[in-house]
Design an enzyme around this catalytic site. Structure first.
Site, PDB file in Angstrom:
ATOM      1  N   GLU A 172       0.445  -1.028  -0.219  1.00  0.00           N
ATOM      2  CA  GLU A 172       0.219   0.212   0.142  1.00  0.00           C
ATOM      3  C   GLU A 172       0.887   1.211   0.304  1.00  0.00           C
ATOM      4  O   GLU A 172       0.531   2.453   0.084  1.00  0.00           O
ATOM      5  CB  GLU A 172      -1.211   0.098   1.422  1.00  0.00           C
ATOM      6  CG  GLU A 172      -1.637  -1.627   1.142  1.00  0.00           C
ATOM      7  CD  GLU A 172      -3.552  -1.283   0.427  1.00  0.00           C
ATOM      8  OE1 GLU A 172      -4.514   0.252  -0.162  1.00  0.00           O
ATOM      9  OE2 GLU A 172      -3.663  -1.979  -0.814  1.00  0.00           O
ATOM     10  N   CYS A 189      -2.991  11.763   3.549  1.00  0.00           N
ATOM     11  CA  CYS A 189      -3.448  10.788   2.538  1.00  0.00           C
ATOM     12  C   CYS A 189      -2.683  11.015   0.983  1.00  0.00           C
ATOM     13  O   CYS A 189      -2.618  10.493   0.146  1.00  0.00           O
ATOM     14  CB  CYS A 189      -5.144  10.021   2.301  1.00  0.00           C
ATOM     15  SG  CYS A 189      -5.391   8.906   3.772  1.00  0.00           S
ATOM     16  N   HIS A 218      -4.376   1.831   7.062  1.00  0.00           N
ATOM     17  CA  HIS A 218      -4.082   2.092   7.512  1.00  0.00           C
ATOM     18  C   HIS A 218      -3.056   2.670   8.290  1.00  0.00           C
ATOM     19  O   HIS A 218      -3.336   3.038   8.735  1.00  0.00           O
ATOM     20  CB  HIS A 218      -3.312   3.087   5.896  1.00  0.00           C
ATOM     21  CG  HIS A 218      -3.533   2.483   4.257  1.00  0.00           C
ATOM     22  ND1 HIS A 218      -4.715   3.490   3.253  1.00  0.00           N
ATOM     23  CD2 HIS A 218      -3.023   1.659   4.009  1.00  0.00           C
ATOM     24  CE1 HIS A 218      -4.550   2.569   2.336  1.00  0.00           C
ATOM     25  NE2 HIS A 218      -3.950   1.595   2.523  1.00  0.00           N
TER      26      HIS A 218
END
EC number: 3.5.3.23
Length: 448
Positions: free
Chosen positions: A174, A371, A250
């Site tokens: 990720e 993000c 995450h």
């Protein structure tokens, strides 16, 4: 030689919509099917970039992807002209059309993992595009991501690019959302911190029971090898599976680090004391002084952290040595989180100031300030070798704002995704964008 941490923010794409595609992401699921405002989303992101630039931070921009991804739909059996492919997908498999229209590439913390030249064996900055194979709508991103990064960081003397890891569950990667780097100075050797949710091959590591653990230990280890990192410059830590099951998909939803500081929630990790000791020991060997700021669960619950995105913030170093925390407006709206932040900044500790930004369009789809940015540590020579078209300046901000105003819709619903005109609008906009950012041909419609 001076060195910098440059934040490359993702530019929100013209098809920004609330498809509810990300299982395990509370905001994404809870706002599913609502109408979005792509124009507002892009302008909110640009406003944050401009503000950080004006504060004196190095700021860049990372282009969005072509959407809908007609080639992806063709690989799934839809045929005909582009318009016919979209029409058939809308009629026969609307969820696949929604996935092919996702603008999730805006969250460029997932674009890649980046290791600075001071850490790597060959003295170059290394990039590995994330395969994002846990979610179909994100797994289709990495080919274009690799081309865009290649166009931004093209000088092979300074930059090395690696293809995404094999797109299988054992190597789920990720990107920087589960990677942090600690250092005394950005241009000096540091310690790279990889956080994983599960091990693919070692059942001694516990796994979450409700939501998927997207990052594997094996993927993190593979990236470290590809980048030529020293064992003494790497620390691996496991995310607490219980917080994954509470929506912490995450690590950057429960912890954020910068320079010598880790800001994290009490429940973020397993074996926390051991992890902190290893970080402290390894950073000390390269002249650093590791420090941590733990947010106790008694002050901020995991639910508070997920709903406010307290930890999905940007932790930035200021010239006087203090730190600035960039948080979304949702932190101010959460009484417990805001009370904690007020006490934190008034205590005279490491984090001295909090700045609030309105990123509602991104937040409603499950992505906050952290993000939206990919951090790249560069020395002066390397920064000079970056494609200058992607470095934010006042004129570039003006050009991108005008570009968004010209090309973006101010409302987008699921039914709008079936309009073939949307694809034409997106391609027209992106063709113009590549000229603004001096990227060359990076999109499939420009290459094929």
């Amino acid at each position: 030689m001076k060195s910098y941490e440059v934040n490359f923010d993702g530019l929100v794409g013209p098809t920004h919509n609330y498809g509810g595609l990300s299982y395990g992401n509370v905001a994404s699921q809870s706002n599913s099917q609502q109408s979005s405002n792509p124009k507002e989303a892009a302008l909110q992101g640009l406003a944050k970039m401009k503000a950080l630039m004006e504060m004196g931070f190095q700021q860049g921009v990372l282009a969005p992807q072509e959407r809908p991804d007609v080639a992806a739909l063709r690989r799934l059996g839809f045929s005909g002209t582009d318009a016919q492919v979209i029409e058939r997908a809308a009629k026969e498999a609307m969820p696949l059309l929604v996935a092919s229209c996702s603008a999730s590439s805006m969250w460029v913390a997932n674009a890649a993992t980046v290791s600075p030249s001071a850490d790597t064996a060959d003295g170059r900055v290394h990039f590995t595009a994330a395969n994002l194979n846990c979610k179909y709508h994100r797994s289709i991103e990495h080919p274009t991501t690799s081309r865009v990064l290649g166009a931004m960081f093209a000088n092979q003397q300074h930059f090395a690019h690696h293809a995404a890891l094999p797109a299988v569950a054992q190597f789920g990667d990720e990107g920087a959302a589960n990677h942090t780097r600690f250092c005394r100075e950005y241009g000096e050797a540091g310690v790279e911190f990889f956080v994983f949710g599960r091990s693919a091959f070692d059942n001694r590591f516990p796994a979450p029971q409700k939501y998927p653990a997207r990052q594997t230990l094996e993927a993190s280890q593979a990236v470290a090898r590809l980048h030529g990192l020293r064992d003494e410059g790497v620390v691996y830590a496991q995310q607490n599976p219980n917080v994954i099951d509470q929506g912490v998909f995450h690590n950057d939803v429960i912890a954020v680090g910068n320079a010598e500081v880790l800001f994290y929630h009490e429940d973020a990790f397993l074996e926390t004391d051991q992890m902190l000791a290893e970080l402290q020991s390894k950073l000390a060997k390269v002249g650093g002084n590791f420090q941590s700021v733990c947010v106790p669960r008694s002050a901020v619950t995991v639910d508070d952290a997920v709903r406010s995105y307290l930890f999905n913030s940007q932790l930035l170093s200021r010239p006087d040595g203090s730190m600035l925390l960039i948080v979304p407006q949702e932190c101010q709206a959460n009484e417990r989180v805001w009370a904690y932040l007020q006490s934190l900044t008034s205590s005279g500790g490491l984090i001295r100031e909090v700045k609030v930004f309105d990123l509602k369009q991104s937040m409603q789809n499950g992505g906050g300030p952290a993000c939206l940015r990919l951090r790249v540590a560069l020395n002066e020579t390397e920064l000079a070798a970056v494609n200058p078209g992607v470095i934010m300046t006042p004129p570039l901000y003006g050009s991108l704002t005008a570009w968004v105003e010209k090309h973006y819709r101010d409302r987008l619903s699921e039914t709008d995704l079936a309009d073939p005109q949307l694809l034409l609008e997106c391609r027209t906009a992106l063709d113009e964008l590549t000229q603004i950012l001096k990227l060359g041909a990076v999109y499939p419609f420009q290459i094929n």
